[in-house]
Design a protein around this motif. Structure first.
Motif, PDB file in Angstrom:
ATOM      1  N   VAL A   1       0.779  -1.253  -0.154  1.00  0.00           N
ATOM      2  CA  VAL A   1      -0.284  -0.169   0.292  1.00  0.00           C
ATOM      3  C   VAL A   1       1.011   1.172  -0.036  1.00  0.00           C
ATOM      4  O   VAL A   1       2.195   1.110   0.663  1.00  0.00           O
ATOM      5  CB  VAL A   1      -0.589   0.050   1.129  1.00  0.00           C
ATOM      6  N   GLN A   2       0.830   2.378  -0.755  1.00  0.00           N
ATOM      7  CA  GLN A   2       0.663   3.343  -0.620  1.00  0.00           C
ATOM      8  C   GLN A   2       1.150   4.238   0.648  1.00  0.00           C
ATOM      9  O   GLN A   2       0.080   3.866   1.479  1.00  0.00           O
ATOM     10  CB  GLN A   2       0.510   4.633  -2.056  1.00  0.00           C
ATOM     11  N   ALA A   3       1.756   5.379   1.070  1.00  0.00           N
ATOM     12  CA  ALA A   3       1.949   5.981   2.384  1.00  0.00           C
ATOM     13  C   ALA A   3       0.573   6.569   2.601  1.00  0.00           C
ATOM     14  O   ALA A   3       0.054   7.463   1.542  1.00  0.00           O
ATOM     15  CB  ALA A   3       2.758   6.456   2.249  1.00  0.00           C
ATOM     16  N   GLY A   4      -0.721   6.743   3.142  1.00  0.00           N
ATOM     17  CA  GLY A   4      -1.610   7.690   3.448  1.00  0.00           C
ATOM     18  C   GLY A   4      -2.498   6.482   3.742  1.00  0.00           C
ATOM     19  O   GLY A   4      -3.567   7.045   3.906  1.00  0.00           O
ATOM     20  N   GLY A   5      -2.151   5.230   2.864  1.00  0.00           N
ATOM     21  CA  GLY A   5      -3.510   4.026   2.938  1.00  0.00           C
ATOM     22  C   GLY A   5      -4.139   3.939   3.880  1.00  0.00           C
ATOM     23  O   GLY A   5      -3.447   3.807   5.119  1.00  0.00           O
ATOM     24  N   SER A   6      -4.571   2.719   3.540  1.00  0.00           N
ATOM     25  CA  SER A   6      -4.599   1.873   4.898  1.00  0.00           C
ATOM     26  C   SER A   6      -4.946  -0.042   4.708  1.00  0.00           C
ATOM     27  O   SER A   6      -5.326   0.325   2.880  1.00  0.00           O
ATOM     28  CB  SER A   6      -6.584   2.121   5.489  1.00  0.00           C
ATOM     29  N   LEU A   7      -5.394  -0.499   5.817  1.00  0.00           N
ATOM     30  CA  LEU A   7      -5.220  -1.952   5.224  1.00  0.00           C
ATOM     31  C   LEU A   7      -5.931  -2.636   6.405  1.00  0.00           C
ATOM     32  O   LEU A   7      -6.060  -2.271   7.615  1.00  0.00           O
ATOM     33  CB  LEU A   7      -4.019  -3.026   5.320  1.00  0.00           C
TER      34      LEU A   7
ATOM     35  N   ASN B   1      -3.908   5.783   7.483  1.00  0.00           N
ATOM     36  CA  ASN B   1      -2.651   6.702   6.676  1.00  0.00           C
ATOM     37  C   ASN B   1      -0.956   6.022   7.778  1.00  0.00           C
ATOM     38  O   ASN B   1      -0.071   6.350   8.723  1.00  0.00           O
ATOM     39  CB  ASN B   1      -2.717   7.615   8.655  1.00  0.00           C
ATOM     40  N   LEU B   2      -1.054   5.038   7.182  1.00  0.00           N
ATOM     41  CA  LEU B   2       0.099   3.939   6.747  1.00  0.00           C
ATOM     42  C   LEU B   2       1.730   4.673   6.131  1.00  0.00           C
ATOM     43  O   LEU B   2       1.190   6.025   5.701  1.00  0.00           O
ATOM     44  CB  LEU B   2      -0.091   3.328   6.370  1.00  0.00           C
ATOM     45  N   LYS B   3       2.752   3.756   6.916  1.00  0.00           N
ATOM     46  CA  LYS B   3       3.908   5.045   6.693  1.00  0.00           C
ATOM     47  C   LYS B   3       4.959   4.067   6.569  1.00  0.00           C
ATOM     48  O   LYS B   3       4.590   2.949   6.657  1.00  0.00           O
ATOM     49  CB  LYS B   3       4.003   5.771   7.906  1.00  0.00           C
TER      50      LYS B   3
ATOM     51  N   VAL C   1       3.834  -6.922   5.556  1.00  0.00           N
ATOM     52  CA  VAL C   1       2.442  -5.334   5.046  1.00  0.00           C
ATOM     53  C   VAL C   1       4.022  -4.457   4.933  1.00  0.00           C
ATOM     54  O   VAL C   1       4.834  -4.987   5.472  1.00  0.00           O
ATOM     55  CB  VAL C   1       1.798  -4.311   6.639  1.00  0.00           C
ATOM     56  N   THR C   2       3.793  -3.737   3.539  1.00  0.00           N
ATOM     57  CA  THR C   2       4.650  -2.880   2.918  1.00  0.00           C
ATOM     58  C   THR C   2       4.056  -1.615   2.477  1.00  0.00           C
ATOM     59  O   THR C   2       3.600  -1.894   1.630  1.00  0.00           O
ATOM     60  CB  THR C   2       5.870  -3.768   1.844  1.00  0.00           C
ATOM     61  N   VAL C   3       4.685  -0.749   3.411  1.00  0.00           N
ATOM     62  CA  VAL C   3       4.072   1.000   2.967  1.00  0.00           C
ATOM     63  C   VAL C   3       5.317   1.308   1.682  1.00  0.00           C
ATOM     64  O   VAL C   3       6.344   1.462   2.220  1.00  0.00           O
ATOM     65  CB  VAL C   3       3.797   1.162   4.304  1.00  0.00           C
ATOM     66  N   SER C   4       4.997   1.917   1.214  1.00  0.00           N
ATOM     67  CA  SER C   4       5.910   2.853  -0.260  1.00  0.00           C
ATOM     68  C   SER C   4       5.679   4.069   0.090  1.00  0.00           C
ATOM     69  O   SER C   4       4.292   4.600   0.337  1.00  0.00           O
ATOM     70  CB  SER C   4       5.902   2.066  -1.828  1.00  0.00           C
ATOM     71  N   LEU C   5       6.779   5.183  -0.658  1.00  0.00           N
ATOM     72  CA  LEU C   5       6.190   6.120  -0.634  1.00  0.00           C
ATOM     73  C   LEU C   5       5.246   6.488  -1.607  1.00  0.00           C
ATOM     74  O   LEU C   5       5.523   6.113  -2.006  1.00  0.00           O
ATOM     75  CB  LEU C   5       8.125   6.655  -0.397  1.00  0.00           C
TER      76      LEU C   5
ATOM     77  N   LYS D   1      -0.567   4.579  18.127  1.00  0.00           N
ATOM     78  CA  LYS D   1      -2.048   5.192  18.637  1.00  0.00           C
ATOM     79  C   LYS D   1      -2.537   6.382  17.624  1.00  0.00           C
ATOM     80  O   LYS D   1      -1.924   7.150  17.415  1.00  0.00           O
ATOM     81  CB  LYS D   1      -1.564   5.368  19.792  1.00  0.00           C
ATOM     82  N   GLY D   2      -3.951   5.949  17.802  1.00  0.00           N
ATOM     83  CA  GLY D   2      -4.935   6.713  17.032  1.00  0.00           C
ATOM     84  C   GLY D   2      -4.144   6.615  15.400  1.00  0.00           C
ATOM     85  O   GLY D   2      -5.469   7.385  14.295  1.00  0.00           O
TER      86      GLY D   2
END
Length: 128
Positions: A12-18, A87-89, A124-128, A67-68
């Motif tokens: 998922v891209q940064a800012g996305g959800s899972l 809001n994944l980072k 889980v992989t979060v890309s920029l 948290k949050g």
């Protein structure tokens, strides 16, 4: 025999959800306190496994880093625990594990060493 099976990981891209799910068999969620803790942990390459979010009775616990943004929930009818991640980072990139501590032998709910039963993990992989 207790078994935990995770699902829902992905890229998922940064800012996305899972939404991760953990189906538990061999152990039945019952009332609010059956003397167990259940939660999500993660391990990034080269790092130690860390607690992310856990449930004890009706209380939820989160690491400061999530948290949050993350929400853990328990579906007793489906015997499943979910982890909503928003809001994944990129620093959330890791293998995520579900774990059960039953019977509860430790008060250290976020300590991976307190847990005896583990799932196989989901990436889980979060890309920029």
């Amino acid at each position: 025999e207790v078994q935990l099976v995770e699902s829902g990981g992905g890229l998922v891209q940064a800012g996305g959800s899972l939404r991760l799910s953990c189906k538990v068999s061999g152990f039945r969620f019952g009332g609010y306190d059956d003397g167990y803790d259940i939660g999500w942990f993660r391990q990034a390459p080269g790092k130690e496994r860390e607690g992310v979010a856990c449930i004890r009775n009706t209380d939820t616990y989160y690491s400061d880093s999530v948290k949050g943004r993350f929400t853990i929930s328990r579906d007793s009818a489906e015997n499943t625990v979910h982890l909503e991640m928003r809001n994944l980072k990129p620093e959330d990139t890791a293998v995520y594990y579900c774990a059960l501590d039953w019977p509860r032998l430790s008060l250290a709910i976020m300590d991976p060493f307190a847990y005896d039963d583990w799932g196989q993990g989901t990436q889980v992989t979060v890309s920029l």
